[in-house]
Design a protein around this motif. Structure first.
Motif, PDB file in Angstrom:
ATOM      1  N   PRO A   8     -24.340  -6.444 -21.637  1.00 60.89           N
ATOM      2  CA  PRO A   8     -24.173  -6.091 -20.640  1.00 60.89           C
ATOM      3  C   PRO A   8     -23.543  -7.276 -19.069  1.00 60.89           C
ATOM      4  O   PRO A   8     -25.265  -7.476 -19.563  1.00 60.89           O
ATOM      5  CB  PRO A   8     -24.256  -4.639 -20.254  1.00 60.89           C
ATOM      6  N   PHE A   9     -22.801  -7.077 -18.242  1.00 61.48           N
ATOM      7  CA  PHE A   9     -22.868  -8.653 -17.686  1.00 61.48           C
ATOM      8  C   PHE A   9     -24.337  -8.292 -16.736  1.00 61.48           C
ATOM      9  O   PHE A   9     -23.267  -7.291 -15.778  1.00 61.48           O
ATOM     10  CB  PHE A   9     -21.358  -9.099 -17.718  1.00 61.48           C
ATOM     11  N   THR A  10     -24.822  -9.469 -16.164  1.00 62.52           N
ATOM     12  CA  THR A  10     -24.775  -9.836 -14.452  1.00 62.52           C
ATOM     13  C   THR A  10     -23.793 -10.132 -13.513  1.00 62.52           C
ATOM     14  O   THR A  10     -23.050 -11.010 -14.811  1.00 62.52           O
ATOM     15  CB  THR A  10     -26.123 -10.048 -14.839  1.00 62.52           C
ATOM     16  N   GLU A  11     -24.207 -10.404 -12.627  1.00 61.18           N
ATOM     17  CA  GLU A  11     -23.206 -11.432 -11.874  1.00 61.18           C
ATOM     18  C   GLU A  11     -23.408 -12.971 -11.880  1.00 61.18           C
ATOM     19  O   GLU A  11     -22.774 -13.406 -12.318  1.00 61.18           O
ATOM     20  CB  GLU A  11     -23.492 -11.193 -10.049  1.00 61.18           C
ATOM     21  N   ALA A  12     -24.331 -12.907 -12.632  1.00 60.16           N
ATOM     22  CA  ALA A  12     -24.897 -14.212 -13.315  1.00 60.16           C
ATOM     23  C   ALA A  12     -23.707 -14.983 -14.812  1.00 60.16           C
ATOM     24  O   ALA A  12     -23.082 -15.929 -14.818  1.00 60.16           O
ATOM     25  CB  ALA A  12     -25.587 -14.916 -13.024  1.00 60.16           C
ATOM     26  N   THR A  13     -24.081 -13.527 -15.666  1.00 60.88           N
ATOM     27  CA  THR A  13     -23.303 -13.735 -17.516  1.00 60.88           C
ATOM     28  C   THR A  13     -21.838 -14.324 -16.921  1.00 60.88           C
ATOM     29  O   THR A  13     -21.175 -14.580 -17.209  1.00 60.88           O
ATOM     30  CB  THR A  13     -24.019 -13.007 -18.200  1.00 60.88           C
ATOM     31  N   ALA A  14     -21.452 -12.855 -16.041  1.00 62.45           N
ATOM     32  CA  ALA A  14     -19.738 -12.663 -15.907  1.00 62.45           C
ATOM     33  C   ALA A  14     -19.005 -13.846 -14.815  1.00 62.45           C
ATOM     34  O   ALA A  14     -18.505 -14.545 -15.050  1.00 62.45           O
ATOM     35  CB  ALA A  14     -20.112 -10.826 -14.127  1.00 62.45           C
ATOM     36  N   ARG A  15     -19.721 -14.370 -13.988  1.00 60.23           N
ATOM     37  CA  ARG A  15     -19.301 -15.993 -13.417  1.00 60.23           C
ATOM     38  C   ARG A  15     -19.477 -16.670 -14.179  1.00 60.23           C
ATOM     39  O   ARG A  15     -18.733 -17.594 -14.867  1.00 60.23           O
ATOM     40  CB  ARG A  15     -20.195 -16.443 -12.002  1.00 60.23           C
ATOM     41  N   ALA A  16     -20.376 -16.961 -15.133  1.00 60.78           N
ATOM     42  CA  ALA A  16     -20.606 -17.754 -16.278  1.00 60.78           C
ATOM     43  C   ALA A  16     -19.605 -17.607 -17.552  1.00 60.78           C
ATOM     44  O   ALA A  16     -18.832 -19.151 -17.729  1.00 60.78           O
ATOM     45  CB  ALA A  16     -21.751 -17.826 -17.180  1.00 60.78           C
ATOM     46  N   LYS A  17     -19.379 -16.465 -17.367  1.00 60.56           N
ATOM     47  CA  LYS A  17     -18.004 -16.637 -18.562  1.00 60.56           C
ATOM     48  C   LYS A  17     -16.558 -16.534 -18.413  1.00 60.56           C
ATOM     49  O   LYS A  17     -15.881 -17.278 -19.012  1.00 60.56           O
ATOM     50  CB  LYS A  17     -17.934 -14.842 -18.786  1.00 60.56           C
ATOM     51  N   VAL A  18     -16.407 -16.164 -16.868  1.00 60.61           N
ATOM     52  CA  VAL A  18     -15.242 -16.737 -16.162  1.00 60.61           C
ATOM     53  C   VAL A  18     -15.560 -18.179 -16.186  1.00 60.61           C
ATOM     54  O   VAL A  18     -14.136 -19.065 -16.445  1.00 60.61           O
ATOM     55  CB  VAL A  18     -15.028 -16.259 -14.893  1.00 60.61           C
ATOM     56  N   GLN A  19     -16.091 -18.955 -16.154  1.00 60.93           N
ATOM     57  CA  GLN A  19     -16.319 -20.527 -15.929  1.00 60.93           C
ATOM     58  C   GLN A  19     -15.851 -20.763 -17.472  1.00 60.93           C
ATOM     59  O   GLN A  19     -15.011 -21.740 -17.258  1.00 60.93           O
ATOM     60  CB  GLN A  19     -17.223 -20.887 -15.411  1.00 60.93           C
ATOM     61  N   ALA A  20     -16.647 -20.407 -18.412  1.00 59.94           N
ATOM     62  CA  ALA A  20     -16.116 -20.596 -19.806  1.00 59.94           C
ATOM     63  C   ALA A  20     -14.418 -20.490 -20.172  1.00 59.94           C
ATOM     64  O   ALA A  20     -14.189 -21.416 -20.757  1.00 59.94           O
ATOM     65  CB  ALA A  20     -17.134 -19.928 -20.524  1.00 59.94           C
TER      66      ALA A  20
END
Length: 135
Positions: A8-20
């Motif tokens: 499950p994503f956190t705000e930080a990992t969701a933002r990192a996924k979007v940037q990737a």
């Protein structure tokens, strides 16, 4: 080595996924982009329905032949569990040198290994002049 972001994503990992995703799509490399999706990934892109990496690669190859000087920006809209919602805009130039800005929203669903298993994209294109470009 790049960290694999899994739900499950956190705000930080969701933002990192979007940037990737933004970085991969701006590479305009269909092979690289397709590796972010499951082998049987399900897509709706505008009015096209696709299944699997081979169909994704074919769509992206044709897309980037048509959409010259493509540049994309994505923004996290929402996330929960294994899902992320994104809004985006990108600019590109057609074969007649007409510039376009395309606006869209995407809904992403991820498998436990972090690969995207579903992507649903709604996109609208607006003609712009070269001086109106932002990206």
């Amino acid at each position: 080595m790049t960290e694999i972001l899994v739900p499950p994503f956190t705000e930080a990992t969701a933002r990192a996924k979007v940037q990737a995703a933004e970085d991969a799509w701006n590479s305009r490399d269909p092979e690289r982009v397709a590796l972010a999706y499951t082998a049987d990934s399900e897509w709706r892109n505008r009015d096209r329905f696709l299944t699997g990496r081979d169909e994704i690669k074919a769509l992206l190859t044709a897309k980037w032949q048509k959409e010259r000087d493509y540049k994309l920006r994505k923004q996290l809209w929402a996330f929960a569990g294994n899902r992320i919602a994104v809004r985006f805009e990108y600019e590109w130039r057609d074969q007649e040198d007409q510039w376009w800005r395309s606006y869209g929203n995407e809904n992403w669903e991820f498998a436990p290994d972090g690969l995207m298993q579903k992507r649903f994209a709604s996109i609208n294109d607006v003609p712009i002049s070269e001086k109106e470009r932002r990206l």
